[in-house]
Design an enzyme around this catalytic site. Structure first.
Site, mmCIF file in Angstrom:
data_model
loop_
_atom_site.group_PDB
_atom_site.id
_atom_site.type_symbol
_atom_site.label_atom_id
_atom_site.label_comp_id
_atom_site.label_asym_id
_atom_site.label_seq_id
_atom_site.Cartn_x
_atom_site.Cartn_y
_atom_site.Cartn_z
ATOM 1 N NE ARG A 61 -4.108 1.870 1.942
ATOM 2 C CZ ARG A 61 -4.535 2.714 2.872
ATOM 3 N NH1 ARG A 61 -3.986 2.723 4.074
ATOM 4 N NH2 ARG A 61 -5.509 3.548 2.599
ATOM 5 C CG HIS A 65 -1.138 5.683 -0.006
ATOM 6 N ND1 HIS A 65 -1.779 6.416 0.970
ATOM 7 C CD2 HIS A 65 -2.008 4.722 -0.379
ATOM 8 C CE1 HIS A 65 -2.988 5.915 1.167
ATOM 9 N NE2 HIS A 65 -3.147 4.883 0.380
ATOM 10 C CG ASN A 93 -2.596 8.980 8.472
ATOM 11 O OD1 ASN A 93 -3.699 8.649 8.904
ATOM 12 N ND2 ASN A 93 -1.749 9.740 9.154
ATOM 13 C CG HIS A 190 -7.445 -3.629 -2.403
ATOM 14 N ND1 HIS A 190 -8.011 -2.845 -3.378
ATOM 15 C CD2 HIS A 190 -6.756 -2.786 -1.598
ATOM 16 C CE1 HIS A 190 -7.688 -1.584 -3.151
ATOM 17 N NE2 HIS A 190 -6.916 -1.513 -2.080
HETATM 18 C C1 HEM Z 1 -8.132 1.900 -6.790
HETATM 19 C C2 HEM Z 1 -8.031 2.810 -5.834
HETATM 20 C C3 HEM Z 1 -7.767 2.411 -4.403
HETATM 21 C C4 HEM Z 1 -8.524 2.748 -3.339
HETATM 22 C C5 HEM Z 1 -9.761 3.633 -3.326
HETATM 23 C C6 HEM Z 1 -7.938 2.101 -2.197
HETATM 24 C C7 HEM Z 1 -8.414 2.205 -0.913
HETATM 25 C C8 HEM Z 1 -7.980 1.452 0.144
HETATM 26 C C9 HEM Z 1 -8.552 1.499 1.462
HETATM 27 C C10 HEM Z 1 -9.705 2.389 1.905
HETATM 28 C C11 HEM Z 1 -7.891 0.601 2.220
HETATM 29 C C12 HEM Z 1 -8.174 0.250 3.679
HETATM 30 C C13 HEM Z 1 -7.440 1.158 4.599
HETATM 31 C C14 HEM Z 1 -7.875 0.870 6.011
HETATM 32 O O1 HEM Z 1 -9.054 1.032 6.307
HETATM 33 O O2 HEM Z 1 -7.021 0.478 6.828
HETATM 34 C C15 HEM Z 1 -6.890 -0.012 1.393
HETATM 35 C C16 HEM Z 1 -6.018 -0.978 1.814
HETATM 36 C C17 HEM Z 1 -5.029 -1.508 1.024
HETATM 37 N N1 HEM Z 1 -4.724 -1.137 -0.260
HETATM 38 FE FE1 HEM Z 1 -5.823 0.067 -1.457
HETATM 39 N N2 HEM Z 1 -6.857 1.385 -2.592
HETATM 40 C C18 HEM Z 1 -6.711 1.545 -3.936
HETATM 41 C C19 HEM Z 1 -5.716 1.017 -4.728
HETATM 42 C C20 HEM Z 1 -4.691 0.215 -4.268
HETATM 43 C C21 HEM Z 1 -3.570 -0.226 -5.063
HETATM 44 C C22 HEM Z 1 -3.312 0.174 -6.506
HETATM 45 C C23 HEM Z 1 -2.817 -1.024 -4.253
HETATM 46 C C24 HEM Z 1 -1.531 -1.746 -4.568
HETATM 47 C C25 HEM Z 1 -1.306 -2.377 -5.722
HETATM 48 C C26 HEM Z 1 -3.468 -1.077 -2.966
HETATM 49 C C27 HEM Z 1 -3.035 -1.823 -1.895
HETATM 50 C C28 HEM Z 1 -3.669 -1.894 -0.684
HETATM 51 C C29 HEM Z 1 -3.283 -2.824 0.381
HETATM 52 C C30 HEM Z 1 -2.179 -3.879 0.299
HETATM 53 C C31 HEM Z 1 -4.129 -2.570 1.459
HETATM 54 C C32 HEM Z 1 -4.109 -3.258 2.820
HETATM 55 C C33 HEM Z 1 -3.224 -2.467 3.767
HETATM 56 C C34 HEM Z 1 -3.019 -3.153 5.102
HETATM 57 O O3 HEM Z 1 -3.639 -4.173 5.405
HETATM 58 O O4 HEM Z 1 -2.185 -2.656 5.879
HETATM 59 N N3 HEM Z 1 -4.586 -0.299 -3.003
HETATM 60 N N4 HEM Z 1 -6.968 0.531 0.122
HETATM 61 C C1 LIG Z 2 -1.771 10.083 10.521
HETATM 62 O O1 LIG Z 2 -1.973 11.468 10.644
HETATM 63 C C2 LIG Z 2 -2.152 11.918 11.995
HETATM 64 C C3 LIG Z 2 -2.405 13.401 11.974
HETATM 65 O O2 LIG Z 2 -2.995 13.877 10.826
HETATM 66 C C4 LIG Z 2 -0.902 11.599 12.815
HETATM 67 O O3 LIG Z 2 -1.128 11.965 14.170
HETATM 68 C C5 LIG Z 2 -0.572 10.120 12.713
HETATM 69 O O4 LIG Z 2 0.659 9.866 13.334
HETATM 70 C C6 LIG Z 2 -0.484 9.691 11.242
HETATM 71 N N1 LIG Z 2 -0.239 8.267 11.145
HETATM 72 C C7 LIG Z 2 0.820 7.746 10.524
HETATM 73 C C8 LIG Z 2 0.876 6.267 10.432
HETATM 74 O O5 LIG Z 2 1.712 8.419 10.035
#
Ligand code: HEM
Ligand SMILES: *[C@@H]1O[C@H](CO)[C@@H](O)[C@H](O)[C@H]1NC(C)=O
Ligand SMILES: *[C@@H]1O[C@H](CO)[C@@H](O)[C@H](O)[C@H]1NC(C)=O
Ligand SMILES: *[C@@H]1O[C@H](CO)[C@@H](O)[C@H](O)[C@H]1NC(C)=O
Ligand SMILES: *[C@@H]1O[C@H](CO)[C@@H](O)[C@H](O)[C@H]1NC(C)=O
Ligand SMILES: *[C@@H]1O[C@H](CO)[C@@H](O)[C@H](O)[C@H]1NC(C)=O
Ligand SMILES: *[C@@H]1O[C@H](CO)[C@@H](O)[C@H](O)[C@H]1NC(C)=O
Length: 271
Positions: A61, A65, A93, A190
């Site tokens: 992820r 980003h 974040n 995902h």
């Molecule tokens: C298409 C647009 C995308 C959106 C709107 C999106 C949005 C999100 C959101 C909302 C989460 C959950 C965050 C949370 O609640 O903790 C997430 C997790 C994640 N995303 Fe995406 N994402 C996108 C594209 C991508 C892409 C292109 C990749 C990598 C190829 C990616 C890799 C991941 C991974 C690996 C997680 C899990 C992170 C974790 O478990 O720590 N995402 N994403």
């Molecule tokens: C996410 O942002 C908040 C403030 O905007 C900060 O306090 C926090 O440390 C940030 N988290 C990470 C993982 O950098």
């Protein structure tokens, strides 16, 4: 005369800088200057994953980003300063983490080949490594990215949001030169990881005037998510794994998606 020498030197330096920043990436970029670079990075990633199984998802992820804001320039790693709030402190974040793994690899690289390997390349290589470690495909990483110095929290507004519909997501990708096909393929990232309730709860209750929850969600799945994400939200860590095998890089995410069992996106309509 002196000025002329300085200014032509400047022009030369400028050209070198331009040709470097616009350089064609190369799989052999560090072959002569730091042949052990990929091994050092791989060891840091493997060691961290051994202690924390969340590391692969975090790093994958992080790469997304990083690349979506100012290109793949490691701007996601920069810390905020008293006068500048950096990307990592911007709104989406939650789950941005494991920066220490990249720092660890960078520290080891500085010992072996100082000032050679960019942090942007480290993230790109580490992202490949976590995919391979999770059972996904391998590829040869092109290298030669330069690190940026600018990181602004307000620019994370340009990341696609979990509330975006398919056309908005396709547009967000197209603004970065990526096709609808790229969007579908990259969303497969995902297959790893977890989502917090805050990222999808808008789809579960009061979704629209006609539907309590998003009608494109499988109703049983939506009911399960509701019980995982009670209101008021008492557990900030509550949420759902993104597919049924969240630490294996496989096709499960797409299978869940086609059955309405995913919590991030509206269904992807592949034309
Ligand atoms: C298409 C647009 C995308 C959106 C709107 C999106 C949005 C999100 C959101 C909302 C989460 C959950 C965050 C949370 O609640 O903790 C997430 C997790 C994640 N995303 Fe995406 N994402 C996108 C594209 C991508 C892409 C292109 C990749 C990598 C190829 C990616 C890799 C991941 C991974 C690996 C997680 C899990 C992170 C974790 O478990 O720590 N995402 N994403
Ligand atoms: C996410 O942002 C908040 C403030 O905007 C900060 O306090 C926090 O440390 C940030 N988290 C990470 C993982 O950098
Ligand atoms: C391996 O990772 C652990 C946990 O992050 C860390 O404490 C340790 O120093 C690392 N060991 C090596 C050899 O990098
Ligand atoms: C992945 O591919 C790279 C580049 O071709 C190679 O150096 C590396 O050894 C491969 N990794 C695995 C685990 O096969
Ligand atoms: C972010 O803030 C800077 C000034 O600090 C401004 O120049 C820039 O336009 C803003 N970017 C966005 C996307 O709002
Ligand atoms: C997607 O959302 C935008 C902004 O809310 C809206 O203008 C557009 O009509 C929506 N597109 C579809 C296909 O629902
Ligand atoms: C749904 O929206 C209505 C009106 O905006 C509000 O009164 C109600 O509390 C909301 N219900 C939930 C479960 O959030």
């Amino acid at each position: 005369m002196g000025f002329k020498i300085i200014s032509s030197l400047n022009i030369l330096l400028l050209l070198v800088t331009i040709s470097q920043s616009g350089a064609i990436l190369d799989p052999h970029y560090y072959d002569k200057t730091c042949p052990q670079a990929e091994n050092i990075i791989n060891q840091a990633v493997r060691n961290a994953t051994k202690y924390d199984p969340k590391v692969p998802a975090r790093i994958l992820r992080m790469f997304f980003h990083d690349c979506f804001i100012r290109g793949c320039d490691a701007s996601v790693l920069l810390d905020s300063t008293p006068t500048n709030k950096a990307e990592k402190d911007g709104p989406p974040n939650v789950s941005l983490a494991a920066f220490y793994v990249i720092d660890d690899a960078k520290n080891k690289l500085e010992q072996s080949c100082p000032k050679t390997v960019s942090c942007a390349d480290i993230i790109a290589i580490a992202a490949r490594d976590v995919v391979v470690l999770s059972g996904g495909p391998n590829w040869s990483v092109l290298k030669g990215r330069k690190d940026g110095r600018i990181s602004r929290a307000n620019e994370t507004i340009n990341l696609p949001a979990p509330s975006s519909n398919t056309s908005q997501l396709i547009q967000s990708f197209s603004q970065r030169g990526l096709s609808a096909k790229d969007f579908v393929a990259l969303s497969g990232g995902h297959t790893l990881g977890f989502s917090h309730c805050s990222s999808f709860e808008a789809r579960l209750r009061n979704f629209s005037s006609t539907h309590d929850s998003d009608p494109t969600l499988n109703p049983q799945f939506a009911a399960g998510l509701k019980s995982k994400c009670p209101k008021p939200n008492t557990d900030r860590n509550a949420g759902q794994f993104l597919d049924s095998t969240s630490s294996v890089f496989d096709n499960d995410y797409y299978e869940g998606l086609s059955e309405g069992k995913e919590c991030l996106f509206r269904p992807i309509v592949v034309g």
